[in-house]
Every structure is written in structure tokens, then in C-alpha cells.
Write a protein that holds these residues in place. Sequence first.
Motif, PDB file in Angstrom:
ATOM      1  N   PHE A 198      -8.216  -4.504   3.191  1.00 33.39           N
ATOM      2  CA  PHE A 198      -7.809  -4.720   1.808  1.00 33.39           C
ATOM      3  C   PHE A 198      -6.321  -4.970   1.744  1.00 33.39           C
ATOM      4  O   PHE A 198      -5.549  -4.425   2.520  1.00 33.39           O
ATOM      5  CB  PHE A 198      -8.141  -3.480   0.964  1.00 33.39           C
ATOM      6  N   GLY A 199      -5.932  -5.751   0.792  1.00 33.63           N
ATOM      7  CA  GLY A 199      -4.506  -5.986   0.645  1.00 33.63           C
ATOM      8  C   GLY A 199      -4.214  -6.510  -0.740  1.00 33.63           C
ATOM      9  O   GLY A 199      -5.120  -6.769  -1.535  1.00 33.63           O
ATOM     10  N   LYS A 200      -2.924  -6.645  -1.018  1.00 33.04           N
ATOM     11  CA  LYS A 200      -2.571  -7.233  -2.303  1.00 33.04           C
ATOM     12  C   LYS A 200      -1.231  -7.937  -2.157  1.00 33.04           C
ATOM     13  O   LYS A 200      -0.503  -7.716  -1.185  1.00 33.04           O
ATOM     14  CB  LYS A 200      -2.502  -6.158  -3.380  1.00 33.04           C
ATOM     15  N   ILE A 201      -0.918  -8.768  -3.131  1.00 33.40           N
ATOM     16  CA  ILE A 201       0.378  -9.450  -3.128  1.00 33.40           C
ATOM     17  C   ILE A 201       1.333  -8.588  -3.936  1.00 33.40           C
ATOM     18  O   ILE A 201       1.094  -8.312  -5.110  1.00 33.40           O
ATOM     19  CB  ILE A 201       0.263 -10.837  -3.786  1.00 33.40           C
ATOM     20  N   ASN A 202       2.410  -8.176  -3.294  1.00 32.54           N
ATOM     21  CA  ASN A 202       3.314  -7.277  -4.012  1.00 32.54           C
ATOM     22  C   ASN A 202       4.337  -8.070  -4.823  1.00 32.54           C
ATOM     23  O   ASN A 202       4.279  -9.296  -4.900  1.00 32.54           O
ATOM     24  CB  ASN A 202       4.001  -6.324  -3.027  1.00 32.54           C
ATOM     25  N   CYS A 203       5.253  -7.331  -5.394  1.00 35.38           N
ATOM     26  CA  CYS A 203       6.215  -8.003  -6.276  1.00 35.38           C
ATOM     27  C   CYS A 203       7.138  -8.943  -5.530  1.00 35.38           C
ATOM     28  O   CYS A 203       7.801  -9.787  -6.132  1.00 35.38           O
ATOM     29  CB  CYS A 203       7.023  -6.977  -7.053  1.00 35.38           C
ATOM     30  N   PHE A 204       7.241  -8.819  -4.209  1.00 38.08           N
ATOM     31  CA  PHE A 204       8.090  -9.741  -3.447  1.00 38.08           C
ATOM     32  C   PHE A 204       7.284 -10.922  -2.928  1.00 38.08           C
ATOM     33  O   PHE A 204       7.739 -11.630  -2.040  1.00 38.08           O
ATOM     34  CB  PHE A 204       8.735  -9.021  -2.261  1.00 38.08           C
ATOM     35  N   ASP A 205       6.120 -11.098  -3.474  1.00 41.54           N
ATOM     36  CA  ASP A 205       5.269 -12.205  -3.044  1.00 41.54           C
ATOM     37  C   ASP A 205       4.853 -12.106  -1.597  1.00 41.54           C
ATOM     38  O   ASP A 205       4.562 -13.108  -0.954  1.00 41.54           O
ATOM     39  CB  ASP A 205       5.962 -13.561  -3.261  1.00 41.54           C
ATOM     40  N   MET A 206       4.866 -10.909  -1.075  1.00 42.90           N
ATOM     41  CA  MET A 206       4.392 -10.747   0.300  1.00 42.90           C
ATOM     42  C   MET A 206       3.066 -10.023   0.279  1.00 42.90           C
ATOM     43  O   MET A 206       2.819  -9.155  -0.565  1.00 42.90           O
ATOM     44  CB  MET A 206       5.400  -9.909   1.105  1.00 42.90           C
ATOM     45  N   TYR A 207       2.258 -10.370   1.242  1.00 47.28           N
ATOM     46  CA  TYR A 207       0.958  -9.726   1.339  1.00 47.28           C
ATOM     47  C   TYR A 207       1.153  -8.378   2.009  1.00 47.28           C
ATOM     48  O   TYR A 207       1.778  -8.274   3.048  1.00 47.28           O
ATOM     49  CB  TYR A 207       0.037 -10.620   2.167  1.00 47.28           C
ATOM     50  N   GLU A 208       0.648  -7.309   1.393  1.00 47.49           N
ATOM     51  CA  GLU A 208       0.739  -6.019   2.071  1.00 47.49           C
ATOM     52  C   GLU A 208      -0.618  -5.338   2.065  1.00 47.49           C
ATOM     53  O   GLU A 208      -1.460  -5.539   1.205  1.00 47.49           O
ATOM     54  CB  GLU A 208       1.799  -5.136   1.413  1.00 47.49           C
ATOM     55  N   HIS A 209      -0.757  -4.518   3.050  1.00 47.26           N
ATOM     56  CA  HIS A 209      -2.035  -3.861   3.290  1.00 47.26           C
ATOM     57  C   HIS A 209      -2.214  -2.683   2.349  1.00 47.26           C
ATOM     58  O   HIS A 209      -1.276  -1.963   2.046  1.00 47.26           O
ATOM     59  CB  HIS A 209      -2.019  -3.384   4.759  1.00 47.26           C
ATOM     60  N   VAL A 210      -3.413  -2.501   1.869  1.00 54.42           N
ATOM     61  CA  VAL A 210      -3.727  -1.361   1.015  1.00 54.42           C
ATOM     62  C   VAL A 210      -4.779  -0.535   1.732  1.00 54.42           C
ATOM     63  O   VAL A 210      -5.772  -1.062   2.227  1.00 54.42           O
ATOM     64  CB  VAL A 210      -4.270  -1.837  -0.355  1.00 54.42           C
ATOM     65  N   GLU A 211      -4.545   0.745   1.748  1.00 57.19           N
ATOM     66  CA  GLU A 211      -5.474   1.602   2.476  1.00 57.19           C
ATOM     67  C   GLU A 211      -6.782   1.733   1.721  1.00 57.19           C
ATOM     68  O   GLU A 211      -6.798   1.768   0.488  1.00 57.19           O
ATOM     69  CB  GLU A 211      -4.827   2.979   2.597  1.00 57.19           C
ATOM     70  N   ASP A 212      -7.848   1.819   2.441  1.00 59.21           N
ATOM     71  CA  ASP A 212      -9.119   2.005   1.747  1.00 59.21           C
ATOM     72  C   ASP A 212      -9.838   3.219   2.305  1.00 59.21           C
ATOM     73  O   ASP A 212      -9.699   3.579   3.466  1.00 59.21           O
ATOM     74  CB  ASP A 212     -10.002   0.771   1.891  1.00 59.21           C
ATOM     75  N   VAL A 213     -10.551   3.842   1.427  1.00 63.11           N
ATOM     76  CA  VAL A 213     -11.239   5.082   1.779  1.00 63.11           C
ATOM     77  C   VAL A 213     -12.699   4.937   1.404  1.00 63.11           C
ATOM     78  O   VAL A 213     -13.029   4.562   0.287  1.00 63.11           O
ATOM     79  CB  VAL A 213     -10.616   6.261   0.991  1.00 63.11           C
ATOM     80  N   THR A 214     -13.552   5.193   2.334  1.00 62.14           N
ATOM     81  CA  THR A 214     -14.977   5.240   2.015  1.00 62.14           C
ATOM     82  C   THR A 214     -15.500   6.585   2.450  1.00 62.14           C
ATOM     83  O   THR A 214     -15.197   7.039   3.554  1.00 62.14           O
ATOM     84  CB  THR A 214     -15.730   4.130   2.758  1.00 62.14           C
ATOM     85  N   ALA A 215     -16.257   7.178   1.599  1.00 64.82           N
ATOM     86  CA  ALA A 215     -16.742   8.525   1.891  1.00 64.82           C
ATOM     87  C   ALA A 215     -17.494   8.555   3.199  1.00 64.82           C
ATOM     88  O   ALA A 215     -18.370   7.731   3.444  1.00 64.82           O
ATOM     89  CB  ALA A 215     -17.648   8.994   0.758  1.00 64.82           C
ATOM     90  N   ASN A 216     -17.129   9.459   4.051  1.00 69.13           N
ATOM     91  CA  ASN A 216     -17.806   9.703   5.320  1.00 69.13           C
ATOM     92  C   ASN A 216     -17.635   8.593   6.335  1.00 69.13           C
ATOM     93  O   ASN A 216     -18.272   8.622   7.377  1.00 69.13           O
ATOM     94  CB  ASN A 216     -19.320   9.946   5.127  1.00 69.13           C
ATOM     95  N   LEU A 217     -16.835   7.615   6.032  1.00 76.31           N
ATOM     96  CA  LEU A 217     -16.671   6.529   6.990  1.00 76.31           C
ATOM     97  C   LEU A 217     -15.283   6.639   7.591  1.00 76.31           C
ATOM     98  O   LEU A 217     -14.301   6.206   7.024  1.00 76.31           O
ATOM     99  CB  LEU A 217     -16.834   5.184   6.280  1.00 76.31           C
ATOM    100  N   GLY A 218     -15.220   7.276   8.722  1.00 78.15           N
ATOM    101  CA  GLY A 218     -13.941   7.363   9.412  1.00 78.15           C
ATOM    102  C   GLY A 218     -12.940   8.279   8.765  1.00 78.15           C
ATOM    103  O   GLY A 218     -11.763   8.221   9.069  1.00 78.15           O
ATOM    104  N   GLU A 219     -13.406   9.118   7.897  1.00 79.23           N
ATOM    105  CA  GLU A 219     -12.456  10.027   7.270  1.00 79.23           C
ATOM    106  C   GLU A 219     -12.111  11.140   8.223  1.00 79.23           C
ATOM    107  O   GLU A 219     -12.972  11.687   8.892  1.00 79.23           O
ATOM    108  CB  GLU A 219     -13.072  10.623   6.011  1.00 79.23           C
ATOM    109  N   LYS A 220     -10.831  11.476   8.209  1.00 78.27           N
ATOM    110  CA  LYS A 220     -10.430  12.524   9.138  1.00 78.27           C
ATOM    111  C   LYS A 220     -10.442  13.910   8.493  1.00 78.27           C
ATOM    112  O   LYS A 220     -10.399  14.914   9.158  1.00 78.27           O
ATOM    113  CB  LYS A 220      -9.015  12.216   9.660  1.00 78.27           C
ATOM    114  N   LEU A 221     -10.479  13.942   7.188  1.00 72.27           N
ATOM    115  CA  LEU A 221     -10.437  15.246   6.501  1.00 72.27           C
ATOM    116  C   LEU A 221     -11.761  15.963   6.656  1.00 72.27           C
ATOM    117  O   LEU A 221     -12.808  15.451   6.346  1.00 72.27           O
ATOM    118  CB  LEU A 221     -10.197  15.053   5.004  1.00 72.27           C
ATOM    119  N   ALA A 222     -11.672  17.134   7.122  1.00 74.94           N
ATOM    120  CA  ALA A 222     -12.886  17.951   7.146  1.00 74.94           C
ATOM    121  C   ALA A 222     -12.638  19.123   6.217  1.00 74.94           C
ATOM    122  O   ALA A 222     -11.505  19.507   5.968  1.00 74.94           O
ATOM    123  CB  ALA A 222     -13.155  18.429   8.562  1.00 74.94           C
TER     124      ALA A 222
END
Lengths: 398, 366
Positions: free
Chosen positions: A155-179
Motif C-alpha cells: 500500500f502506498g500514497k502520494i504525499n504532499c511532496f508528490d512522492m510516493y510513500e509506503h503505508v503500513e498495512d495490518v491484517t488481523a492474524n496475518l504476520g502480526e507480531k503482537l501477541a
Amino acid sequence: MAYTEKVSLNGTALSFLLYECMNSVNSQEGFLIGDVTSQITNHISDSQNDNARLDTQIVIRTVLPLPSVSLFYLPTGTIKEDVLSELLSNVATEVVGWYKYRKNSSIKPTFRDKLISKGLQKYFEKYHGRKTFVSCNLSIKTSSISSTHTVIYRFGKINCFDMYEHVEDVTANLGEKLAGYKKPTKVSPHCIFHKIVKESNVQSSNAILVIQEAIDVRLIKEAKIAAKNECTIRELEAEIKQMSNILADKQVVDLEGAYNKILNEKFVNRDVEMAQACVEALKTPATVDILSIPNVILNRKSTITSDSANSEVQVEIKSRGISPELTPSSSTKPQTLNYAAVLKKSTDSASTSASAPKDNKTKNYDEDLISFDVEEKHNQKPIVISDNLSVGGSSPEY
Amino acid sequence: MSTDNYSFISDISPMFRPYIQNIFQDLKLGLCKTKVDLERIGSTPIGSETQFRLVLPYCSKKLKWDIIFDPSTPWFAPDFRFDDDTFLNNADEELLAIGVPSLTKWNSSDPKSLSEVISELINMYKIYQVKKLNEDESSRASFEYSALLGNALTTEQDVEVWVGGHVVEFLIKLKINTSRLPELYNDGIDRNPGIDSALLLVRYPNSTNAELILSPFLTKVLGNISLPMMHQSGVLMDYVPMVTDIINNKIQDLLNNDRLKRELLAQLIVKYEGAILEHDASSAALLFEMNDFHWILQIDIGTNFPEKPPILTLRSVYHCSKGKPKFKILPSCPYNNFEGYIEQQAEIFKNECKGVIQIHQTLNLE
């Protein structure tokens, strides 16, 4: 104030997204539908600093795949707004992002992807006033024997500087490190659930069960309608696929035809140019010959102008001796023709003016080392003799 | 087109192959026609690849641009991925409509469409680099660039600018006159693939050493040219015309030498007219006779004439060794008393040839 932004994708939405993408032929585009919620957390610690943090969560509930790619934009990334409003109609307020799936490709967004993201962000800002608009790039890589399929997405978005930056994504139980204990996601007070509860006015203790029954009945009805719609969609998709196959084939044929035409034109042009160059070369005698023997030029000129001069040429050939010079000095001998006469056999010079000029031409023609026949009218023989020799033959001027 | 490229082209789906074939034929690159490469990205089965990477030369670097076609909508324009993330990232409609009109009006049935888009994109890249250069108005490189263009000898088309982190590079095309050179060295087209060009590569900072890049044909013709040093206070505006003159003068010298060579050959041929056996533009073979002894004199005039004198070889028409005629390369070529010298040498040669036979005969007797 610290600021974080996360995309939260529940399992159903993710699996739907991946399902749609896998089942497309090559690439797919669509919109991500959900909500954007923000909350401010204030973290108080001993250091007395106000650690306020603005957490924005982009919750994606579902996905709206588009039937074909390149529907709502132009090659330069400009958005076709009328097409977009037709496609989206009433869900425009709930769109929080778009996705692009490409088979066997990198998930780095392309030049056009970034322009489309920016354009869509501006477009949807009019509808729901939010500046956040995410884009998702997906791809799949298959092992050589198709035993392992790897899906990658970002996932990503275009920020205010017109650059593409990555946005973190979270899906329940998929690779989550929090226990451990997880706080439930905050639900907006305006959400559907609270509305149902308020409006249904159910007071009894098994309110939940009543609501559940009502939902079940409604869902079954909706499911039947959905099944019927799915069938129609499949039929329409098959029709579209057929038509696009026809269009694609036509496109291939047109393109190949155009390309072959260009190639043929090139060959024809080349032949025409070569022929023209030959004609030019024959018309203009070499102005400055490196040998600069006056007689050579004289002889050549005479043979071009009149056929009767051939007899003179023949006579002069006869008078030439064949054996090479014994002593180096030869300047005393009259310069009749150039040294190429040595190459000629003595029998060749037997032709006199008595014989028909045509015979002369053909006889001598055979003796030439290089025959060069562009136009029959020209008597090329004398010209060819001197052109045989590569001394300065190609130099334009000296 | 190397064989790698050729085999990769056959991997590309036939839907899009004409575009790429046209790139190899028609693409107009900036300064000279250097090699354009194709690389594979993605891993579709053979024969249906729809995306590839184009490696384009620019300045002294190679631009790696990905081109992605979509087989489900082959009439739609391809998508691009540039290796430089800041290039065209905040382009708006108008900028693209003016700069890349072939993309806005993509004509899917014209095989030239992709080549045109690529040349327009490279042009935009050039403009973008110049803009980056001029962002820092006070830099030396920016000043040099405007000065170079200011003297009207070099135009914008002749210079490619590349702005990196700390380095600015200029690749300048020199205006040399090579129109008469093919007369001298025409080995065929295979070894001379490009147009004859000389490029000068200058880097800022550290502008004391400029590199001269010559096309393969010119390298063969001119050999090694050592450039004069660029001083710290020197200006490109003066240096570039100086280098151009050096190269043009060298070419002129070569042409003059060749003319001398041809004149010498012509004189020889005219003088020994009846004796000529064969000749071409740089050598001649003559058959002479003295006291009933015939021999062949071969005169080879090299390309370094007149610095290096012609090579004279005597060949016997009677004797042979190991299946080839006996020959002797004469040690020098005098410009005075040429005939006397040849007669002398021929006598010696005759004795040598005869002498050898005598020795053989004596051996056989024993």
C-alpha cells in the motif's frame, strides 16, 4: 504531534481482493471501499511531555473490481471523470483507495499509476473531503512448474511532496507480531451497528438474537439476488472477453500489416535510390581522373557522343603492344590508351570499322571484367574500362 | 542488434513486437546512434512476454526504463517505469500533452508510436536535467552550460546534461567534418555501424580532464588523440572549439596524405605504363626486365605515408620456395635515383635466387 497512518484490511476483504486478482487474465484495477477513522491518543508518562499522537486508520471493508483495465483514464494518466461517476454512482463517498494488479511484475508503481493516484485523490476529495487516498499494487509470481504462487502487495500514497510513500498495512492474524491482549478496534459512533440498535428499539435481553434473526432473513434474500446477479455478470464478462479478443486480434493484424508495409517501402525506396544513383553515375563522367591522361578523357568523350567513334577506338587498341616495358622509360611512346589495354587480348582488337557497330559492342562487352547494364542505350564499355580500376573511382573531387 | 536482443524480441508477444522492432530501426537518440538494449523483466512463458526493460544511452549513463504493455487491452498505450523517481513525478496534464504528444494521441496501429514516445520522453528527460542544473544558478557547471550555448557554435541539441548527487556531466557533440573520410577507409558496413561522431565528456567538479569518445570508425582512422589539459580557469566555450579544430586538422592531414599517396601512385603508373600488372588505391605491381631477367616489383604505400616510406618488394617470376614465389623486401625506398637503386637490388636478388639453386644442385650431386 506525531502522526501515523495505517491501512487495516480484514481477512474477508483481503481474500476477496486476492481472489478477484487471481482470477483475472492479466491485470485488474478496482477501488477499495471502506472508512477512514482517526483518533488522538495522549500518552502520559513521567516525563510530563504531552505525547499526543494522531492515528489514522484506513479501514478497508470491501473491494470493487472493475470489469476491464484502462477504463477511466487516458494514456497520460488523466482521469475521465464522466466514466468514473458512471462506474461508481453511489459508492463514491465510501471509496478510500484504488488497486492495480499486474501479473508477473514488480510492485513498484509506474509513472502512470502515480499520476492516476494523484488524480483520483483530487477527484474523491470532492466527494468526502478527505485527503487520504491509498493505492495498492499487487502482483503474483509463479514458480516455473506452477507449484508455488507468491502474492506480493504493498500500500502506498502520494504525499504532499508528490512522492510516493509506503503505508503500513495490518491484517488481523496475518504476520502480526503482537501477541497477547489486543484492544478492539474503535467503532465510529455513526456506524451502522449503532444506528440499527438505536432505530430498532429492541429492549429485551435477547436483543442480539432478534437482530441476528432479522439479519439472517435479510441476508438470505440478498444472497439469492446476489447469486442471480453474479450469473449475469459472468455472462456479460464472457461476452466482453470475446469482443476484446476480437479487437485484440484485429489490432495485431493491423499493426503487423502496417509494419510490413513500412519495411517494404524501405526496400522499394532503397532499390529506387540505388537505381537513381546508378543512372546519375552513368550520366556524369568522372570529372577529374587521378591518372589525368588527356587521351583517356578524350577517348571516353568521343565514345559517349557517337557510335562511329568506336572504330577509332578499335584501331588504337590494335596498335598497342602487349609485352610489358623492358626498360622503365616509356614516356617517349605516344600515349594512346591507358594501361588497361594490357589486359585486352590481341584477338579483341581485330574488329574494324567494316563490321557492324553492334557486333563491336557485344564482342567487347564480353571481354569486360565487370559488366554493368543499367540502360541498354548507353555504350558502357569504355566507361567500364576505366571504372574497373579502383583508383580514386569513388572520390568526388580532388 | 546483438543476438541477445534478437532472441529476446522473439520472446515478446507478437501483439507488441512491431513496436520494438521499430525501435531498433528508427529510434532517434540524442547525440549518436549508440546501442539500445532490451532486458527481460518478469517471467512469463516464452513467446508472450509483454513487458521489458529498455536500456538507453544518455550522457555517460544508461537509462533503464521499463515498458509495460497489457495484453488484454493491446490498443491502449503502454505504461512506463523510470529508474529516476523524481522524473515526471509531478507532471500535470498540460506538461505531458506538450512534451509527449505521441502518448496523449497514442496510435496503436502505427508501429512507430513507441519510438516516438521514447524519443519525446528522452527529450523531456534532457529538459528536466537542464532544469535541475539551473536550480543552482551560482554553480560553475551552470555557468559553463549557459556560456557554451551562448556562443552559438554549440546548440542545445548537441549537449546532454546529467546532474547527479555531486557531479554534473556534459556530453558534447563536436562538429567535425567527416564527409570525405569514407573514401579512405571503407571496410564495409559491419565494422562501421554508427554515424561518425566525436563526443566530449566533461565532468564538474574536477574539470581538468575531458574524455574524448570517438565512434569505432573514427578511432580506427584517427587513432589516439591526446587532448590538451583543461585549466581551472579555462572555459568550455573556448575549449570545445579548440578540440574540434584539433580533430578537423587531423582529418585534413589524413586526407592530404592520402592525396599525396594517390598522386605518387598515379605518377608511377603513368611512368611505367606498360609495366603495370595490377594496382589498387594503395599498391601497385610492375613487371620489369633487365638483361633478359624479369622480376616483379611491388610497391605498397601504407596509410602513414609520407611519414613512413613505401615498402618495396621484389618477386621472382622464375623461382619459388615453399610453393610461393621467392620474394625479398627491400630495406629502404629512396626518393632519388629510384631506378638505379632498383636495378642494383634486382641484380642482388637475381644472384640470391640463382645462388640458392646452385647450392641445391650441389647437394643433389652428392
